[in-house]
Design a protein around this motif. Structure first.
Motif, mmCIF file in Angstrom:
data_model
loop_
_atom_site.group_PDB
_atom_site.id
_atom_site.type_symbol
_atom_site.label_atom_id
_atom_site.label_comp_id
_atom_site.label_asym_id
_atom_site.label_seq_id
_atom_site.Cartn_x
_atom_site.Cartn_y
_atom_site.Cartn_z
ATOM 1 N N ALA A 1 0.820 -1.212 0.000
ATOM 2 C CA ALA A 1 0.000 0.000 0.000
ATOM 3 C C ALA A 1 0.852 1.259 0.000
ATOM 4 C CB ALA A 1 -0.931 0.001 1.214
ATOM 5 N N TRP A 2 2.037 1.201 0.624
ATOM 6 C CA TRP A 2 2.883 2.391 0.689
ATOM 7 C C TRP A 2 3.447 2.764 -0.677
ATOM 8 C CZ3 TRP A 2 8.037 1.940 -0.666
ATOM 9 C CH2 TRP A 2 8.568 0.651 -0.702
ATOM 10 N N VAL A 3 3.389 1.821 -1.629
ATOM 11 C CA VAL A 3 3.764 2.112 -3.019
ATOM 12 C C VAL A 3 2.522 2.421 -3.845
ATOM 13 C CG1 VAL A 3 4.815 1.194 -5.122
ATOM 14 C CG2 VAL A 3 5.842 0.690 -2.889
ATOM 15 N N ARG A 4 1.512 1.582 -3.706
ATOM 16 C CA ARG A 4 0.323 1.671 -4.549
ATOM 17 C C ARG A 4 -0.459 2.977 -4.324
ATOM 18 N NH1 ARG A 4 -1.659 -2.412 -2.746
ATOM 19 N NH2 ARG A 4 -3.242 -1.572 -1.316
ATOM 20 N N VAL A 5 -0.641 3.374 -3.071
ATOM 21 C CA VAL A 5 -1.466 4.553 -2.774
ATOM 22 C C VAL A 5 -0.821 5.851 -3.254
ATOM 23 C CG1 VAL A 5 -2.505 5.909 -0.928
ATOM 24 C CG2 VAL A 5 -2.653 3.407 -0.869
ATOM 25 N N PRO A 6 0.455 6.127 -2.920
ATOM 26 C CA PRO A 6 1.054 7.375 -3.439
ATOM 27 C C PRO A 6 1.124 7.423 -4.963
ATOM 28 C CG PRO A 6 2.379 6.467 -1.658
ATOM 29 C CD PRO A 6 1.377 5.425 -2.023
ATOM 30 N N VAL A 7 1.469 6.290 -5.574
ATOM 31 C CA VAL A 7 1.535 6.265 -7.037
ATOM 32 C C VAL A 7 0.152 6.514 -7.630
ATOM 33 C CG1 VAL A 7 1.957 4.796 -9.054
ATOM 34 C CG2 VAL A 7 3.574 4.805 -7.164
ATOM 35 N N GLY A 8 -0.869 5.898 -7.035
ATOM 36 C CA GLY A 8 -2.236 6.134 -7.506
ATOM 37 C C GLY A 8 -2.645 7.587 -7.370
ATOM 38 N N ALA A 9 -2.233 8.230 -6.278
ATOM 39 C CA ALA A 9 -2.556 9.645 -6.087
ATOM 40 C C ALA A 9 -1.880 10.507 -7.153
ATOM 41 C CB ALA A 9 -2.132 10.087 -4.690
ATOM 42 N N VAL A 10 -0.625 10.201 -7.458
ATOM 43 C CA VAL A 10 0.098 10.960 -8.494
ATOM 44 C C VAL A 10 -0.575 10.787 -9.853
ATOM 45 C CG1 VAL A 10 2.271 11.090 -9.768
ATOM 46 C CG2 VAL A 10 2.303 10.911 -7.280
ATOM 47 N N VAL A 11 -0.925 9.561 -10.181
ATOM 48 C CA VAL A 11 -1.553 9.285 -11.475
ATOM 49 C C VAL A 11 -2.890 10.010 -11.595
ATOM 50 C CG1 VAL A 11 -2.619 7.472 -12.872
ATOM 51 C CG2 VAL A 11 -0.386 7.086 -11.842
ATOM 52 N N GLU A 12 -3.725 9.906 -10.587
ATOM 53 C CA GLU A 12 -5.031 10.562 -10.652
ATOM 54 C C GLU A 12 -4.898 12.077 -10.679
ATOM 55 O OE1 GLU A 12 -7.821 9.112 -11.234
ATOM 56 O OE2 GLU A 12 -6.920 7.125 -11.168
ATOM 57 N N PHE A 13 -3.894 12.605 -9.981
ATOM 58 C CA PHE A 13 -3.682 14.055 -9.952
ATOM 59 C C PHE A 13 -3.365 14.589 -11.343
ATOM 60 C CE2 PHE A 13 -0.764 17.682 -9.593
ATOM 61 C CZ PHE A 13 -1.545 18.560 -8.864
#
Length: 294
Positions: A98-110
């Motif tokens: 999750a510590w990889v998936r969540v920040p990366v997902g936030a960057v992508v959606e942003f």
């Protein structure tokens, strides 16, 4: 011949299809006639507005060809950076951690949520204020590439994620059964097979990158292909013919890109790394919406 997804039309359906085709052709012909008549009234079909593209080589050597080269340069650099960056972000979104998936997902959606033109403007302002070493001659190019990379890398990340999810579940299970780790499974099993599924959506995005370079010419002063319209129109007073010629150049370049991608896709599908799955752009957006909702 019938299949699960297609039934051969019967006599009534064939007649109906012929009627629809005839109506469409008639409407298209009327629209084309109306457009040409309006252009003729405005003297846009006069020979002196079109012959310079044949008789005056300066239009090509001074404006169109340099503009096309600038468009191809900006698009190629953006593609070369956005493709691997998008692949890394897509793999990050597939991480079990999750510590990889969540920040990366936030960057992508942003970056997917911000218009690419706004990213270009932000990039231009950033170079003006914080990177004064970049001269004003190169600043528009850098700003356009920055905006294209940030936006399209986020979109490509979703394409990669959708491509991996389109593969049969048994591919992952088989890799686990022979003791492969998640990283090995991703690199050696899933990504190679997902490439052919992702290729149509990737090519569509590459075409978008090439066309979006025109935004930099409109607002940031990049001397790309569409921006050549201003100089040609000012010197030859032929705005409409110039736009038509530029549109044909865009069509030719994008057709060459899609034809090459189709040839490559055919080669890949003949190999053993294809599952026959195809990822469409609409499916990428639906998957992204579903991920955001969860």
């Amino acid at each position: 011949m019938s299949s699960v997804l297609y039934d051969v039309p019967g006599p009534k359906a064939r007649i109906r299809n012929w009627i629809f085709t005839a109506v469409f052709l008639a409407v298209f012909a009327l629209a084309a006639w109306w457009i040409l008549s309006v252009m003729a009234e405005k003297n846009q079909l006069d020979a002196d507005k079109w012959t310079p593209f044949v008789t005056d080589s300066r239009i090509w050597t001074t404006y169109l060809i340099p503009g096309l080269l600038e468009t191809l340069k900006a698009g190629a650099i953006a593609m070369l950076i956005a493709l691997p960056l998008g692949a890394l972000l897509g793999i990050g979104r597939l991480s079990d951690h999750a510590w990889v998936r969540v920040p990366v997902g936030a960057v992508v959606e942003f970056f997917r949520a911000i218009p690419v033109l706004m990213l270009m403007i932000f990039g231009y302002t950033f170079f003006v204020r914080f990177v004064p070493a970049v001269s004003s001659d190169f600043r528009p190019l850098y700003a356009v590439i920055t905006g294209l990379v940030l936006y399209n890398a986020a979109v490509i990340a979703e394409i990669v994620r959708a491509g991996v999810h389109s593969l049969p579940r048994g591919q992952t299970d088989a890799a686990k059964a022979i003791g492969m780790r998640k990283g090995q499974t991703m690199v050696h099993v899933l990504i190679p097979q997902a490439v052919t599924a992702m290729l149509p959506a990737l090519v569509s995005q590459l075409v978008v990158i090439l066309k979006d370079t025109a935004l930099g010419g409109s607002l940031l002063g990049l001397t790309e292909l569409l921006a050549a319209n201003r100089q040609i129109s000012a010197n030859y007073s032929n705005t409409i013919p110039t736009l038509v010629v530029i549109a044909l150049i865009y069509i030719a370049v994008n057709f060459a890109l899609t034809s090459f991608a189709s040839w490559m896709e055919g080669r890949l599908r003949k190999s053993k790394k294809s599952t026959g799955a195809v990822v469409e752009v609409a499916k990428v957006d639906d998957m992204a919406t579903g991920a955001a909702a969860t």
